[in-house]
Structure formats: structure tokens, C-alpha cells
Design an enzyme around this catalytic site. Structure first.
Site, PDB file in Angstrom:
ATOM      1  N   TYR A   1     -13.595  16.356 -16.416  1.00 49.51           N
ATOM      2  CA  TYR A   1     -14.180  15.016 -16.337  1.00 49.51           C
ATOM      3  C   TYR A   1     -15.321  14.982 -15.302  1.00 49.51           C
ATOM      4  CZ  TYR A   1     -14.682  10.082 -15.393  1.00 49.51           C
ATOM      5  OH  TYR A   1     -15.215   8.839 -15.211  1.00 49.51           O
TER       6      TYR A   1
ATOM      7  N   LYS B   1      -6.442   5.231 -20.255  1.00 50.29           N
ATOM      8  CA  LYS B   1      -6.751   5.568 -21.640  1.00 50.29           C
ATOM      9  C   LYS B   1      -5.533   5.308 -22.532  1.00 50.29           C
ATOM     10  CE  LYS B   1     -10.673   6.730 -19.818  1.00 50.29           C
ATOM     11  NZ  LYS B   1     -10.538   7.485 -18.628  1.00 50.29           N
TER      12      LYS B   1
ATOM     13  N   ARG C   1       0.843  -1.205   0.000  1.00 51.79           N
ATOM     14  CA  ARG C   1       0.000   0.000   0.000  1.00 51.79           C
ATOM     15  C   ARG C   1       0.877   1.253   0.000  1.00 51.79           C
ATOM     16  NH1 ARG C   1      -1.864   2.491   4.421  1.00 51.79           N
ATOM     17  NH2 ARG C   1      -2.035   0.597   5.667  1.00 51.79           N
TER      18      ARG C   1
ATOM     19  N   ASP D   1      -5.254  18.274 -16.709  1.00 50.82           N
ATOM     20  CA  ASP D   1      -5.602  16.880 -16.965  1.00 50.82           C
ATOM     21  C   ASP D   1      -5.276  16.628 -18.438  1.00 50.82           C
ATOM     22  OD1 ASP D   1      -6.831  14.474 -17.615  1.00 50.82           O
ATOM     23  OD2 ASP D   1      -8.382  14.711 -16.098  1.00 50.82           O
TER      24      ASP D   1
END
Ligand code: PLP
Length: 397
Positions: A104, A201, A51, A176
Site C-alpha cells: 500500500y 474495506k 485511549r 497485509d
């Protein structure tokens, strides 16, 4: 050799990559483990718990940093985890952010459902107009977050103009860059402080993973992001990191073909009698074509258009696709068509959708790597089939 001197194809394959020190495998190994054993009390090899950090995730971060041109990058389980961690890192109760109105949808939801309740507010403004950005700045504004090109109309923001405003007010500017990646747009060279990617993406490019990344030259910020990531528990998983490391090697080659395919399809759509309009920054008819040419290194792989028959024709055309897929994501090898008003932007108020130019008939194409002529043949038959469907009374011209 210094990574800085590599051309982008070399950078994508070799940049930031190291051999593993056990067997010198050419592909960095997948450390599919949750924990690492301590050699003695207080003595370890730099890893303890996945983690916090993991060698395969570190390898992905070094490769991403090489692409971004930064010393480091921080990798997250999803693009939304990257954005959430960034906002929690930079903003406190009482702070304010200015964001693109085309940012977004998940980022808008993050404000609506979480941050607003914690006293962190955001204004979503038309960032294609730098004056609107400056007008929205308050004494409490700490961050400007822009997305360019915006989704799905590909509206652009002038990064250099906005970075000058941000600097004048001592506010951080984040971009972004998911739609273009550092191959087609260099946020830091345009004056931005932070680059955000949904690696889901183009970076992965194979529709195999979800992931996110943040890069900055500000090493203190990167260190703080790692701490908040550990606290929130949203580090990228080792297997996803390993897959992304392989996928991103072909990023420049894929993008080159995707840009060429998108231009070919945009031109074909523009000449089609059943098409009302086409949005593609590479078309001279695109209102911000000159800005795209100046600010970007390519026009990208996304095209949006509307048919003369509006929403009903869009629904029929999408249902008649035989090769292209109806799906919500973008940037992969497979060509995807999306109907924003019923999928990605269904959450938005219909009035706001209209203001943003997202009509109910708008279709977004994420151009993949199939042969463009096959894609055009599929679009052609789908548009023809839509035209021969009986029209609802309200959609008759
Ligand atoms: N940023 C942009 C521009 C996106 O298109 C998306 C997802 O569609 C995200 C961020 C969120 O990324 P993820 O889906 O990987 O959480």
C-alpha cells in the site's frame, strides 16, 4: 460451544461476541465515553481511559480475533495507524525491512517521510519472486511485510514460500490481508506471524468507517502493540468499533457474492473488443491463477483492466459512469472504479508505475453488491461512450 468449531458464517455473526452484562442487549452496547470512574483508589472495572481501552473496542477485537483464529487482535483508528504502530513496535534505528513493491502506497510514504529519517530502512522488492525476497535480506532485517494480492494489478506473493525463507533467517513475516480478509486467505495457516487488515474495506464493508487491525498468535507482541498504541494514541474510536462490529457480520456472505460478481465482470471485460487486457486471479489467463487457487479460498472482489484506447479512453469511460462511483477505496457494498495513476498511485515515480504494470490507462474495479448485470450495463455504456469521444492524437492506435 467452542468458537473453533463454527463455520465461517456463524463465526462472523457470533464469534467472539458476548452479551453486555447490564441489559443483555443482542447488540453489544456502544460505550461512547472517554473515561471510566474508579470504584475506589486503585479499584476499577478494567477500564479507565478510552485511549487505552474501551469495552466496545474490546468487543470488536474479540470478534476480529475469532475471524483470524487468534486469541486476540488489536484495533486501530485506521489501517495506516495499525501499520505505523506495528513498524514502530518491531523496528528500531538501524533495522531493516523487506516489503512488497506493490505494498500500500501509504506504507511506502511512511518509510520515505518518517522511518528513513529515523534510521529505519525498507527495500521494496518483487515479492512474487521469493528469491528476490531472500536476496534483499540483510543481517539487520527484522521484518518481511507482504501484500497479496497487490494493488492494483493483483500480483500475488507465495506466502508459504516466503514464510519458509523468513523462518530460515529468523525474521517475522507480516501479511497485509486487506484485499481478501481471513475469509478468503488464512495467513497463519500459510506460515505468517502477523496479519494486518484495513478494516475500512471488506471488514466494515459499508463504507461507513475507517479502521485497522493487527492479529498474531504471539501474545507478547500483542501486549507490546497495545502499549505502543496507547503511546501513539491511535486506538479505534468506540462508534467506529460499534459500526464495524455490525458490518462484519455479513462478511462471508458479501464476499461470496463479490467474488461471483467480480468473475462475471472479468469474463465480460475479457470478451469485450475494446478491452486490451484484464487482471483477475480467477481468470485462467491470469499468470498466477494456479497460485491463487492453491493459496486463497476465493479470488476476491477486485478486477483491473485497460481499454484499447489507453489513458484517454480510461478518463472518458470513468467520466461516463452512471451507476458505479469514481472513488479510491474498495471492499464496500457500492461498486467503485479507481484510476490508480491519477489517484492511489499518483505519488509514485511514473517509471516505477510502468515497472509495476500500472499503466496510465489501468482502471481498478471494486465490485460491490449491486446486481452484476446492472454493473455490466453501466460499464458497457461507459466504454461505448468513451469509444465515441474524439481521441487525442497521442492515444490513436
Ligand atoms: N492496506 C491496504 C492493502 C490498503 O488498501 C489500505 C488503504 O487503502 C491500507 C492498508 C491503509 O488503510 P486505511 O486507509 O484504513 O488507513
Amino acid at each position: 460451544m467452542s468458537t473453533k468449531t463454527f463455520q465461517e458464517a456463524t463465526l462472523a455473526i457470533r464469534g467472539g461476541r458476548t452479551l453486555d452484562n447490564h441489559a443483555s442487549s443482542i447488540l453489544f452496547p456502544l460505550y461512547q465515553t472517554g473515561i471510566f470512574v474508579h470504584d475506589a483508589v486503585g479499584v476499577d472495572k478494567g477500564y479507565s481511559y478510552s485511549r487505552v481501552s474501551n469495552p466496545t473496542v474490546d468487543a470488536l477485537e474479540q470478534a476480529l480475533a475469532a475471524l483470524e483464529g487468534t486469541r486476540s487482535a488489536v484495533s486501530f483508528r485506521t489501517g495506516m495507524a495499525a501499520i505505523t504502530t506495528l513498524l514502530f513496535t518491531l523496528l528500531r534505528s538501524g533495522d531493516h525491512a523487506v516489503l512488497s513493491d506493490v505494498v500500500y502506497g501509504g506504507t511506502m510514504r511512511l518509510f520515505r517521510e518518517v522511518l528513513d529519517h529515523l534510521g529505519i530502512s525498507g527495500d521494496f522488492v518483487d515479492t512474487s519472486n521469493p528469491a528476490a525476497v531472500e536476496a534483499a535480506i540483510r543481517p539487520t532485517t527484522r521484518l518481511i511485510l507482504i501484500e497479496t494480492p497487490g494493488n492494483p494489478t493483483l500480483k500475488l506473493a507465495d506466502v508459504q514460500a516466503i514464510s519458509r525463507i523468513a523462518k530460515r533467517h529468523s525474521i517475522l513475516l507480516a501479511v497485509d490481508n486487506t484485499f481478501l480478509t481471513p475469509i478468503l486467505q488464512r495467513p497463519f495457516e500459510l506460515g505468517a506471524d502477523i496479519s494486518i487488515l484495513s478494516t475500512t474495506k471488506y471488514i466494515d464493508g459499508h463504507n461507513a468507517t475507517v479502521g485497522g487491525s493487527i492479529a498474531s498468535h504471539d501474545e507478547a507482541l500483542m501486549e507490546r502493540l497495545r502499549l505502543i498504541r496507547k503511546t501513539l494514541g491511535c486506538i479505534q474510536a468506540p462508534f467506529e468499533a460499534w459500526l464495524t462490529l455490525q458490518g462484519m457480520k455479513t462478511l462471508p456472505m458479501r464476499l461470496r457474492l463479490q467474488c461471483a460478481g467480480a468473475l462475471r465482470i472479468a469474463q465480460w471485460l475479457q470478451a469485450h473488443p475494446d478491452v486490451k487486457y484484464v487482471f483477475y486471479p480467477g481468470l485462467e489467463s491470469f499468470p498466477q491463477h494456479a497460485l491463487a487457487a492453491a493459496q486463497q479460498r476465493g479470488f476476491g472482489g477486485i478486477v483491473a483492466f485497460e481499454l484499447q484506447g489507453g489513458a484517454e479512453a480510461a478518463r472518458h469511460a470513468l467520466n461516463h459512469l452512471q451507476l458505479c462511483s469514481r472513488a479510491e477505496s474498495l471492499g464496500g457494498l457500492e461498486t467503485l472504479l479507481t484510476h490508480p495513476s491519477t489517484t492511489t498511485h499518483a505519488d509514485l515515480d511514473p517509471q516505477l508505475r510502468q515497472t509495476l504494470g500500472i499503466s496510465d490507462g489501468l482502471i481498478r474495479i471494486s465490485v460491490g453488491l449491486e446486481d452484476p448485470e446492472d454493473l455490466i450495463a453501466d460499464l458497457s455504456q461507459a466504454i461505448a461512450a468513451a469509444a465515441s469521444e474524439p481521441r487525442a492524437e497521442k492515444d490513436k492506435p
